[in-house]
Design a protein around this motif. Structure first.
Motif, short mmCIF file in Angstrom:
data_model
loop_
_atom_site.label_atom_id
_atom_site.label_comp_id
_atom_site.label_asym_id
_atom_site.label_seq_id
_atom_site.Cartn_x
_atom_site.Cartn_y
_atom_site.Cartn_z
N PRO A 268 0.80 -1.23 0.00
CA PRO A 268 0.00 0.00 0.00
C PRO A 268 0.84 1.28 0.00
O PRO A 268 0.51 2.24 -0.68
N ILE A 269 1.95 1.30 0.78
CA ILE A 269 2.77 2.50 0.84
C ILE A 269 3.41 2.81 -0.51
O ILE A 269 3.54 3.97 -0.91
N ASN A 270 3.80 1.74 -1.25
CA ASN A 270 4.39 1.94 -2.57
C ASN A 270 3.35 2.39 -3.59
O ASN A 270 3.63 3.21 -4.47
N LYS A 271 2.14 1.86 -3.47
CA LYS A 271 1.07 2.27 -4.37
C LYS A 271 0.74 3.74 -4.16
O LYS A 271 0.58 4.50 -5.13
N LEU A 272 0.64 4.17 -2.90
CA LEU A 272 0.38 5.57 -2.60
C LEU A 272 1.50 6.45 -3.12
O LEU A 272 1.25 7.53 -3.68
N THR A 273 2.74 6.01 -2.96
CA THR A 273 3.89 6.77 -3.44
C THR A 273 3.82 7.00 -4.94
O THR A 273 4.05 8.11 -5.43
N PHE A 285 6.31 20.17 -10.38
CA PHE A 285 7.55 19.87 -9.64
C PHE A 285 8.27 18.71 -10.32
O PHE A 285 7.65 17.78 -10.84
N THR A 286 9.60 18.76 -10.28
CA THR A 286 10.45 17.73 -10.89
C THR A 286 10.95 16.78 -9.80
O THR A 286 11.42 17.23 -8.75
N GLU A 287 10.84 15.49 -10.07
CA GLU A 287 11.26 14.52 -9.06
C GLU A 287 12.76 14.33 -9.05
O GLU A 287 13.41 14.27 -10.10
N ALA A 288 13.32 14.23 -7.86
CA ALA A 288 14.75 13.94 -7.68
C ALA A 288 14.89 12.62 -6.94
O ALA A 288 14.01 12.23 -6.18
N LEU A 289 15.99 11.94 -7.18
CA LEU A 289 16.29 10.69 -6.47
C LEU A 289 17.69 10.83 -5.89
O LEU A 289 18.67 10.83 -6.64
N THR A 290 17.79 11.00 -4.58
CA THR A 290 19.07 11.26 -3.95
C THR A 290 19.54 10.07 -3.12
O THR A 290 18.79 9.13 -2.88
N PHE A 291 20.79 10.14 -2.66
CA PHE A 291 21.39 9.04 -1.91
C PHE A 291 20.74 8.86 -0.55
O PHE A 291 20.41 9.84 0.12
N LEU A 350 11.62 21.15 -6.93
CA LEU A 350 11.97 19.73 -6.83
C LEU A 350 11.17 19.05 -5.73
O LEU A 350 10.77 19.68 -4.76
N PHE A 351 10.96 17.74 -5.89
CA PHE A 351 10.35 16.95 -4.84
C PHE A 351 10.97 15.56 -4.82
O PHE A 351 11.57 15.11 -5.80
N GLU A 352 10.82 14.89 -3.69
CA GLU A 352 11.27 13.50 -3.57
C GLU A 352 10.37 12.78 -2.58
O GLU A 352 9.96 13.34 -1.56
N ILE A 353 10.03 11.54 -2.90
CA ILE A 353 9.30 10.67 -1.99
C ILE A 353 10.15 9.40 -1.79
O ILE A 353 10.26 8.58 -2.69
N SER A 354 10.76 9.29 -0.62
CA SER A 354 11.66 8.16 -0.34
C SER A 354 11.67 7.89 1.15
O SER A 354 11.07 8.63 1.94
N VAL A 365 15.82 -4.84 14.44
CA VAL A 365 17.08 -4.39 13.84
C VAL A 365 17.58 -3.08 14.45
O VAL A 365 18.64 -2.58 14.08
N GLY A 366 16.81 -2.51 15.38
CA GLY A 366 17.25 -1.29 16.05
C GLY A 366 17.02 -0.01 15.28
O GLY A 366 17.48 1.06 15.67
N ALA A 367 16.30 -0.10 14.15
CA ALA A 367 16.03 1.10 13.34
C ALA A 367 14.70 0.91 12.61
O ALA A 367 14.20 -0.21 12.47
N ARG A 368 14.15 2.03 12.15
CA ARG A 368 12.86 1.97 11.44
C ARG A 368 12.87 2.92 10.25
O ARG A 368 13.44 4.01 10.31
N ASN A 369 12.22 2.49 9.16
CA ASN A 369 12.07 3.33 7.97
C ASN A 369 10.74 4.06 8.00
O ASN A 369 9.73 3.52 8.43
N TYR A 370 10.75 5.31 7.51
CA TYR A 370 9.52 6.07 7.33
C TYR A 370 9.53 6.66 5.92
O TYR A 370 10.56 7.16 5.44
N ARG A 371 8.40 6.59 5.24
CA ARG A 371 8.28 7.15 3.89
C ARG A 371 7.96 8.65 4.01
O ARG A 371 6.92 9.03 4.52
N HIS A 372 8.89 9.48 3.54
CA HIS A 372 8.72 10.92 3.61
C HIS A 372 8.50 11.53 2.22
O HIS A 372 8.95 10.99 1.20
N PHE A 373 7.81 12.65 2.21
CA PHE A 373 7.66 13.47 1.01
C PHE A 373 8.26 14.83 1.31
O PHE A 373 7.95 15.45 2.33
N CYS A 374 9.13 15.29 0.44
CA CYS A 374 9.78 16.59 0.62
C CYS A 374 9.73 17.36 -0.69
O CYS A 374 9.92 16.78 -1.77
#
Length: 464
Positions: A268-273, A285-291, A350-354, A365-374
């Motif tokens: 679902p999160i990927n579909k929304l993205t 807005f132009t999409e960017a893909l950064t490190f 510019l925008f990015e969703i990652s 694993v001691g860490a968590r991922n969150y999907r952000h939009f900037c």
């Protein structure tokens, strides 16, 4: 041990804050040839480069001629001025401070100095007569240097990771116990910790060859497999199946249709993205893909924050200063992208969703991922209204109305990265999801930009 007590390694309390762990073993009546001796040295270097990490941060290996020293051995820590010995292949004695200066320009050893040089005490291993075996993880003493004529080898592995230390010790004794008078045998060493607990290393008394021994048991439908101590990567039956598949050849396995029916579906999160990406592009807005990795400066200093407040996941052994931590915000990546494209006509939108990554002790694993939009707007004027309008459009697409109760609201706040009085916090789904505002001139300058900039960053995870 053939007779009397075996060797003992005593760990003192002083080493607890420097390199708290140690394991040891003895290879008796070993016969070296030039090829075997060279291989023995090469193996230690290879282990230092991979399992021990390139900078010996996890484990440092020391091998010594046992006939030149007498146990029990003491692993302790002392002030640099109190440690004095002749380092490996040197002609005179030096204090620990002088040794650090001596190897500061050495192309090989200078990479390890930072592990202890700022510590008040340096780790050191002595024998019962006060002879220095080594100052881990920097250098061994010349007195205990092994040679092609060495018959009995004392092996010690010190470090910060006890599991890795045991793996390294197991690999060394497994590979070279073959050349002992009694092949594939090793003499265990007792390690005594400051709390009085004792441990025997290595665990195995008879070591097997570097392969998976197996034989059929029962009615012929079961296989019993013996895992050698060098295969520390095998922790489950599926690891054995993987080895069998590799040996058989993945390409030789016949493809078959699964007997169970499953219906694949996009997360679902990927579909929304994907849906958001299309409409944000339609908004101009132009999409960017950064490190996903960045420097500590990018997410902390340049944004006016302290690195400890970011909950960033650090890379233990980064190859470059640009990839020290996993990003905790998408904003630095977009600002660096704008800086690299300053010659493009204004405005830059510019925008990015990652994903971003933060520490979370509640996960396995001691860490968590969150999907952000900037999103970032860069022009001769700040363009706060454009970023605000983009927020309204995103909320419209997410079917979240502007409302105090079941919708979204923005409230004035302050942020280290934003201009005072030009920052707002965004609330939706009963929680804070991000901020928007005009970036502070200091932030813009630190990212090598010269014009005003507005930014928006939200967590879209709650909308899935």
């Amino acid at each position: 041990p053939a007779q009397g007590e075996g060797q003992r390694l005593i760990i003192t309390e002083e080493t607890a804050r420097v390199r708290p762990h140690a394991v040891a073993a003895v290879l008796r009546n070993i016969t070296f040839t030039k090829e075997r001796y060279d291989s023995f040295i090469d193996l230690q270097e290879k282990l230092h480069q991979n399992i021990c990490r390139l900078v010996r941060a996890l484990v440092a290996i020391g091998t010594h001629d046992l006939d030149t020293i007498s146990g029990p051995f003491t692993y302790t820590a002392k002030a640099p001025s109190e440690i004095k010995f002749k380092p490996l292949n040197q002609s005179q004695e030096y204090t620990a401070s002088q040794i650090m200066d001596l190897y500061r320009t050495d192309s090989h050893l200078r990479h390890y100095l930072h592990l202890i040089e700022n510590k008040p005490l340096y780790p050191v291993i002595y024998d019962s007569n006060g002879v220095v075996l080594s100052m881990p993880p920097i250098i061994n003493g010349d007195h205990t240097k092994i040679s092609i004529n060495t018959r009995n080898v004392f092996i010690e592995c010190t470090g910060t990771d006890i599991t890795k230390a045991k793996i390294v010790l197991d690999i060394i004794v497994t590979m070279f116990s073959e050349y002992c008078e009694k092949p594939f045998s090793v003499e265990a060493t007792e390690v005594i910790y400051p709390n009085g607990k004792t441990h025997i290393y290595p665990v195995s008394t008879l070591l097997t060859r570097m392969c998976l021994k197996s034989h059929v048991i029962g009615n012929g439908n079961n296989i019993e497999i013996e895992i050698p101590p060098t295969r520390a990567d095998i922790i489950h039956a599926c690891d054995v199946v993987e080895d069998a598949a590799i040996a058989y050849g993945y390409n030789n396995i016949q493809m078959t249709i699964p007997k169970t029916y499953t219906i694949a579906n996009q997360l679902p999160i990927n579909k929304l993205t994907e849906l958001l990406r299309l409409d944000l592009a339609a908004a101009g807005f132009t999409e960017a893909l950064t490190f996903a990795l960045c420097s500590q400066e990018d997410i902390a200093d340049k944004l006016g924050m302290d690195i400890s407040a970011t909950k960033a996941v650090r890379i233990a052994n980064p190859k470059t200063a640009e990839f020290q931590v996993a990003r905790t915000t998408l904003l630095p990546g977009l600002l660096k992208t704008i800086a690299a494209n300053r010659k493009m006509p204004l405005p830059l939108k510019l925008f990015e969703i990652s994903d971003i990554v933060v520490k979370d002790p509640n996960t396995d694993v001691g860490a968590r991922n969150y999907r952000h939009f900037c999103a970032v707007y860069y022009n001769k004027s700040p363009g706060f209204e454009i970023i605000h309008g983009l927020l309204d459009r995103v909320m419209q697409l997410l079917e979240v109305p502007p409302s105090e109760e079941n919708g979204y609201t923005i409230k004035a706040t302050e942020g280290s990265a934003f201009f005072p009085g030009r920052c707002a916090e965004i609330f939706a789904k009963g929680q804070s999801i991000g901020k928007l505002g005009v970036l502070h001139p200091d932030v813009i300058t630190k990212f090598e930009l010269t014009m005003p900039c507005s930014a928006l960053e939200i967590n879209i995870q709650p909308f899935v």
